[in-house]
Design an enzyme around this catalytic site. Structure first.
Site, short mmCIF file in Angstrom:
data_model
loop_
_atom_site.label_atom_id
_atom_site.label_comp_id
_atom_site.label_asym_id
_atom_site.label_seq_id
_atom_site.Cartn_x
_atom_site.Cartn_y
_atom_site.Cartn_z
N ASP A 119 0.78 -1.23 0.00
CA ASP A 119 0.00 0.00 0.00
C ASP A 119 0.81 1.28 0.00
O ASP A 119 0.25 2.36 -0.18
CB ASP A 119 -0.94 0.01 1.21
CG ASP A 119 -1.99 -1.08 1.14
OD1 ASP A 119 -2.38 -1.45 0.02
OD2 ASP A 119 -2.42 -1.56 2.20
N ARG A 199 -5.44 8.23 13.19
CA ARG A 199 -4.70 7.00 13.48
C ARG A 199 -3.36 7.28 14.17
O ARG A 199 -2.30 7.00 13.64
CB ARG A 199 -4.48 6.18 12.20
CG ARG A 199 -5.75 5.75 11.52
CD ARG A 199 -5.49 4.78 10.38
NE ARG A 199 -6.72 4.33 9.76
CZ ARG A 199 -6.80 3.41 8.81
NH1 ARG A 199 -5.70 2.83 8.36
NH2 ARG A 199 -7.97 3.08 8.30
#
Length: 320
Positions: A119, A199
């Site tokens: 990713d 996050r």
């Protein structure tokens, strides 16, 4: 991390910033981190920028030590700790890592390993244990800065500077991956911001002790979770953004499930209107440290000082 030092440790110096994912040359980072057997302590001959062509697999008992040089790592997928243990990543600038399609790279024992889609994270841990990520500066990657997934545990993330990023740190693969219930991670003395969105971390299933970190604003949230994690936020300094959301936390799940979580705040300090919604059980998320792992958590009023050297240290060769 006593497994990384002592008798038999190989001292390896990176002299060549080039990268070949399948046939790395001696002197390159990939050769030292992937192909040198046993304990290896990697340093760098000089300042350099290493543009990885594909993700770099870090083998067990490997320490990558960027002190005394300015070492930038960028490119394709960046660092991957896959089914490895006793790994140290220290003193690196890791940034602008890009997603990669399925590919092949050289792995331990010179075996060619197929990789699926990656990713674009700065550092990704997959089924890893006893990993220490310390005094790095991470920013501006395509996906996230740090992922700890698929049963990884005994992870320490300390003294890092995370900045200029949407998704910063993910602990736990997905809501259906129950092996992450055994995950234990300590996040301490880090500086988050400026320009971080969410996050810091987001936790699924496992346990995270988040202590003595400086939060320099956020957009969506600072600390979040789903799938019943245990999160102890202790003596952090949360500085809310001037406008927008001032709530530190985010939780995904039904009201009933969230009421049973251990996700709470102890001795945190909140500035500029920051707030921490305390739901679920207060207490219960215990560190379970043994005598070698335990540490004293400082007062939140000292967090600015405790995090003043977060990120890559400015060391000369004589001070190492």
């Amino acid at each position: 991390m006593t497994g990384n030092i002592g008798k038999g440790t190989v001292r390896y110096t990176v002299t060549d910033p080039s990268d070949d994912p399948l046939r790395p040359r001696p002197g390159t980072l990939r050769y030292g981190a992937t192909l040198v057997n046993g304990k290896v302590w990697i340093t760098f001959e000089r300042d350099m920028t290493i543009t990885l062509q594909k993700p770099l697999l870090v083998s067990s008992f490997t320490a990558i030590d960027g002190r005394s040089a300015n070492v930038h790592i960028t490119g394709g997928g960046c660092l991957l700790v896959y089914k490895a243990t006793d790994v140290i990543i220290h003193g690196l600038y890791i940034h602008h890592c890009r997603a990669q399609p399925p590919s092949q790279v050289i792995g331990p024992d010179s075996k060619i390993m197929p990789l699926g889609q990656v990713d674009g994270d700065a550092i990704r841990l997959v089924t890893a244990s006893k990993v220490w990520i310390d005094h790095n500066t991470l920013y501006a990657c395509q996906d996230g800065l740090l992922d700890v997934t698929r049963g990884s545990t005994q992870i320490t993330i300390s003294n890092n500077w995370f900045r200029d990023q949407d998704k910063v740190m993910l602990l736990g693969h997905d809501d259906g991956y129950f092996r992450d219930r055994n995950m234990k991670a300590t996040i301490v003395y880090n500086h988050f911001g400026p320009n971080c969105n969410q996050r810091m971390p987001r936790v699924r299933h496992g346990y995270a002790h988040v202590a003595n970190n400086l939060y320099q604003g956020w957009e969506q949230y600072a600390i979040g979770g789903s799938s019943g994690p245990s999160i102890k936020s202790e003596a952090n300094l949360f500085i809310a953004p001037k406008g927008g959301n001032k709530e530190v936390t985010w939780r995904l799940g039904s009201s009933l499930s969230k009421s049973t979580w251990s996700f709470y705040s102890v001795r945190d300090v909140f500035e500029n209107g920051a707030s921490f919604a305390k739901k679920g059980r207060i207490g219960g998320a215990k560190p379970h440290y043994d005598s070698r792992q335990s540490f004293r958590v400082g007062d939140a009023q000292s967090v600015r000082s405790l995090t003043s050297s977060s990120g890559v240290l400015k060391c000369s060769r004589g001070s190492r």
